[in-house]
Each structure stands twice: as C-alpha cells, then as structure tokens.
Design a protein around this motif. Sequence first.
Motif, PDB file in Angstrom:
ATOM      1  N   HIS A   1      12.314   4.915 -30.761  1.00 40.02           N
ATOM      2  CA  HIS A   1      11.193   4.466 -29.914  1.00 40.02           C
ATOM      3  C   HIS A   1      11.683   4.323 -28.482  1.00 40.02           C
ATOM      4  O   HIS A   1      12.394   3.377 -28.145  1.00 40.02           O
ATOM      5  CB  HIS A   1      10.679   3.123 -30.432  1.00 40.02           C
TER       6      HIS A   1
ATOM      7  N   HIS B   1      10.326   4.964 -24.345  1.00 36.04           N
ATOM      8  CA  HIS B   1       9.326   5.382 -23.349  1.00 36.04           C
ATOM      9  C   HIS B   1      10.040   6.107 -22.216  1.00 36.04           C
ATOM     10  O   HIS B   1      10.198   5.572 -21.111  1.00 36.04           O
ATOM     11  CB  HIS B   1       8.550   4.171 -22.837  1.00 36.04           C
TER      12      HIS B   1
ATOM     13  N   HIS C   1       1.821   1.965 -31.719  1.00 29.18           N
ATOM     14  CA  HIS C   1       2.171   0.623 -31.257  1.00 29.18           C
ATOM     15  C   HIS C   1       1.204  -0.335 -31.959  1.00 29.18           C
ATOM     16  O   HIS C   1      -0.004  -0.307 -31.674  1.00 29.18           O
ATOM     17  CB  HIS C   1       1.988   0.509 -29.749  1.00 29.18           C
TER      18      HIS C   1
ATOM     19  N   HIS D   1       6.905  -1.948 -33.078  1.00 34.97           N
ATOM     20  CA  HIS D   1       6.859  -3.302 -32.495  1.00 34.97           C
ATOM     21  C   HIS D   1       6.436  -4.341 -33.551  1.00 34.97           C
ATOM     22  O   HIS D   1       7.262  -5.132 -33.992  1.00 34.97           O
ATOM     23  CB  HIS D   1       5.960  -3.357 -31.257  1.00 34.97           C
TER      24      HIS D   1
ATOM     25  N   ASP E   1      13.242   1.445 -26.645  1.00 34.53           N
ATOM     26  CA  ASP E   1      11.920   1.146 -26.106  1.00 34.53           C
ATOM     27  C   ASP E   1      11.842   1.332 -24.594  1.00 34.53           C
ATOM     28  O   ASP E   1      11.095   2.174 -24.111  1.00 34.53           O
ATOM     29  CB  ASP E   1      11.504  -0.274 -26.511  1.00 34.53           C
TER      30      ASP E   1
HETATM   31 FE   FE2 Z   1       6.794   0.706 -27.035  1.00 34.59          FE
END
Ligand code: FE2
Length: 428
Positions: free
Chosen positions: A54, A56, A207, A239, A306
């Motif tokens: 995960h 971004h 998410h 998450h 993340d």
């Molecule tokens: Fe995220």
Amino acid sequence: MDLLVRNVRVGERIVDVAIEGGRFARIGPDLDVDAARTVEAGGRLATPPLVDCHLHLDASLTAGKPRHNLSGTLIEGIHVWGELKESLTPDDVFERAQEIVRWSAAQGTLHIRAHADVSAKNEAPVRGLLRLRDELADLVTIQVTAFPQDGIYSDPRNEGLVERAIDLGVDCVGGIPHYEPTAELGLREVHRVFELAKRHNLRIDVHCDETDDPQSRFLEVMADDTVRHGLRGRVTASHCTAMGSYEPYYSSKLHGFLARSGINIVVNPYANSLIQGRLDPYPKRRGFAQLKELLAAGVNVSLGNDVIMDPWYPMGKADLVDAAHLALHFTYMSGLEEIPEMLRCATERGARTLGIEDEYGIEEGKPADLVIFDAPDPIEVIRLRAPRRWVIRRGRVIAETTPAQTTLLGEPVLFRGNPGSPGAPSCR
Ligand code: FE2
C-alpha cells in the motif's frame, strides 16, 4: 551458473543458492557448482523480497506543496492534496514515484501495490504511475490501483474517472466508502467497486473504515460481497482503523466473517499512528486494525508504507522492515512466535495479498528474487531493523549495503543479541 550465494540461511537451513537465467536453479548444502559471481553470505538470513502492499506513490515527496499540513490531520492532508493534484503532470508523478521505487528496491522491496488518485480530473496520477509500472518492471513489480480519493459519489464526475482509469489499464479497483457523504452512498460505492472489478477481471483494494468511528462498518459489506462474487483471495481492505474502536462481541463476529471470505487486510502503521485518535481527549485511541487477533483468526494481514513525505506524513524512507517494527509495537506482536510473524507480514503474506505467490519464494524454478539481511534470523531482522546486505532481482545483485560500524573506546560495538541464533557469530 550466473550467481552462487554460499552459506545463506533459508528457513531453518544454511544452504547454497545457485541461480541461472534469472531463476533459482539449485538450492542445497555445499553445492558443487561454478558461477560467474559468488556471494559469501556468512550465515545471514535470506527471505523472498519485501512486499509493500500500500503506497501512494503519486503523492510521495510532495510535502510542503503547495503548503505544509500544519495540523497534521488526515482532513487537512486531503485538503492540501486537493489544492495540489490538479496542477500535477504525468511526468512529475513519474519522476517522484521513480525516486521512491529506487529507495524501495535498494532496501529489498521488489513488489509494490501503488494507489493512483483518479479523482484528479487531469489523470496525471494514473498516467504517471502506469508509465512507472511499465518502465520499471525489470527493477520492481508494481500494481496500480484506481483510487478515488474524493469518493465515487461525492462528485458526479468521479464514477466516470474510475472507469476511465480501468480503460487506461490499472490492475485493481479501489474505493473509500467511509468518505462518502452518507452511509447509503458508502454501501453503494462498495457494491459498485465489486461490480467493476468483476466485469473487468481486476483485483480490489479499498480504503475501508479509515476512521475512528466505531459505526463505520463497510468491512463486513466487503467480506459479504467477496463471498457473493466468488472473489476469495482477490480482495483487499486497507487501513481498517475503525476496527481499533470495535467492541469485543462485534470484533469476534467480524473476524470469523473475514476469515471465511478470504479477504486480505493491509495495515499501514506510519500515517495511522499519527492520524487516528486526533479528536480524542486523553486517554486517546490509537486506531489500528486488530492485526494480532486477525492473524489468530486465520485472516491474511500484510503491511504498507502508505505515505512518504507527502501531505499526510512528513517522514518516511520506504523501509518496510521499519514499518513492521512500528506495527509490532502498536499491535502488541512481541511474543517469541509473533516477532517472526511480522517479517512474514512484510514478505510472504504481502505476496498473498498481491496474488503473486506462483512467482514468489526461494524455490527451484521460481524467479531469483531475494533479500539477504545483515542478521542471522527474523527476530534480529526486526529488532535491529537490519540493513539489506544484498538485494537480488532476477539473479542480479541490484543493491548492496555496507553496514555502519560503531566503535566504543576503539572496540567495535555490534548491537547483536540473541547469541544462540544460527549463524550469529559469523555475520560480521
Ligand atoms: Fe492509503
């Protein structure tokens, strides 16, 4: 042979690993083979690559643009990102993401699931990350998720943008149901994500319930949809921090549903350790998915970085062993058998989340990807957050780290515990 790794610990054994044509050719003790290059591992532990489930990557390295997140909250981070994202270009996204992929590979992460914000009307995140996936495939295997950061139904254009990203060639469909204006719209979003994924034969990574609200319960809907659509193993909920506020009766019921559905859960310890519980008076909740209890129930759990130097999180250096170390603390995974499980969450459990098990693992015939830690066993890897001495991708040494050497009064200090571990004395 192209490459021979001598005296490396794989599982419980010290073996030699011979590699030819980018694949593991022979694995066993004292192999009688010649190789173009030999690495003497000295009893160090090897595992298959770290798997960052995960990340971004579209937002990485944007901290401070166009302004800093002064409160440090999730909501201000979303606002700052909203001010920036329409000005991004695919090239800018690609360049920043490439830098993080280089950091990741250097530290042994050779598989990444990235999230591209498709609610950016300019398509820059998804275009930049799809180019990244294709151009860096020799270095790191990347999956791209179409992630509607602003929700699918909060803006009438967003549903079409998700479908547009699917047409462009993403690997996974994402969602953010708890961010929709109403619970009804959140439910609709979950169902829509499953319909799209089923129709286009894509994986799902949503998410889900990234909030402290114990009434946020879209995870049970995801589990039910996973069963109804027959998508066992192809669905991930990321998450899931509301789970940190679920009371015991509901939690135990949910664990059973999740285990039966075969859904994967991804824990992201960095941002969530800072974002959750912000509105609480003391004592404050810290908002983590119940990693320990989920594993005990038979649910697959893995880890993600993340966020790295972006509007939500100003820290980070793409080290998944650091993430495992942090998650261990927040989820009480400190038992003797639990510490090695954290390394499995960062490796083989991540491979299961990404659905890449067929091409993952230190086994004859599989792609020759492995990480050799400067430590003799999994507990020492986590405790020391051990350097990755060598990283091997498709049979080629792509990264080497020379560990730092500290001296005290002229004598080396090794910070080495667990002296009974196999190979410990020969690691330095
Ligand atoms: Fe995220």
